[in-house]
Design an enzyme around this catalytic site. Structure first.
Site: not given
Ligand code: PAF
Length: 267
Positions: A23-24, A48, A135-137, A172
């Protein structure tokens, strides 16, 4: 990073927390279609995480990640330490209003404030012209777009479609926590989303379509459903009926202790 500018191509940023999967890598490839100047950031952002446990247990695989990015000939990997990002005395916070009130924001208070803080810092540190997010997030993507607009970042924010395994499950970093049995049961999630989206498009009552989708997921082995909501694709406001507006059906659910999220376009 300044030297990246010398070839007159835009700078693209792919922010990640590492533990890179396909995905990345699809974000990276999308960036490479636009420019050679791709920066991939890898930073597990403490701001976060709501629970310390989650932060400690988050997979950290920097050497493997670096190998994958080297194979794709990524010129810059930006993997700062926590003290580089948040040195002693760091005392600024950010807060988003509205867009974080429902969906994941409702159960993860402060999470998106931590996301926009790090993303804004990464935008400044990398001087990026374009940034790519999955778009998953979907809620994260909407919130980052809003933050970039509000703070006048001159950055084009692009969403990249979700990459799925052969059974439709969204890739994921959390999938590594699933047993084989859970992994196969988890495919009930994308199926439930697809079926509910199709029924809603055919005019079925939203609550009924969602109730059935939730039941199917529980029957397949999910322990609980955090939420499944149809929302306006731009404002993320919950829709009670669908009149053809661009909408998104989003879900978060637990299978064992693992929380999975996914979403699908309804148009
Ligand atoms: O989606 C993620 O992996 C994280 O929330 C991000 C955008 C890299 C911020 O830490």
């Amino acid at each position: 990073m300044g030297s990246l500018r010398s070839n007159n191509q835009p700078i693209a940023l792919v922010p990640t927390m590492g533990a890179l999967h396909d995905g990345h890598l699809s974000l990276v490839r999308a960036a490479q279609k636009v420019t050679q100047n791709v920066i991939v950031s890898i930073f597990v952002n403490p701001a976060q995480f709501n629970q310390n446990d989650d932060l400690q247990n988050y997979p950290r695989t920097l050497p493997e990640d670096a190998e994958k990015l080297k194979a794709l000939e990524i010129p810059v990997i930006w993997a700062p330490s926590p003290s580089t990002i948040y040195p002693d005395g760091f005392s600024t916070s950010m807060a988003i209003k509205g867009l974080d009130q429902n969906l994941c924001g409702a159960t993860r208070p402060g999470h998106f404030n931590g996301v926009i803080l790090i993303v804004a810092k990464l935008f400044n540190q990398t001087d990026a012209d374009i940034a790519f997010f999955g778009e998953k997030d979907y809620q994260q993507l909407a919130i980052i777009k809003q933050m970039a607009r509000d703070l006048d970042f001159n950055i084009d924010i692009r969403g990249v479609p979700t990459v799925r395994n052969k059974d439709g499950l969204a890739l994921s970093s959390r999938n590594i926590h699933l047993s084989d049995e859970q992994l196969s049961a988890a495919s009930a999630l994308p199926l439930a989303l697809q079926m509910a989206a199709a029924s809603i498009k055919e005019g079925e009552n939203i609550d009924k379509a969602i109730a059935r989708a939730r039941e199917n997921m529980i029957a397949a082995g999910f322990n609980s459903i955090d939420y499944m909501d149809l929302v306006d694709a731009k404002t993320l406001e919950k829709l009670k009926q669908w009149d053809g507006v661009e909408a998104r059906l989003l879900v978060a659910a637990f299978i064992g202790n693992t929380r999975l999220i996914d979403n699908i376009k309804v148009k």
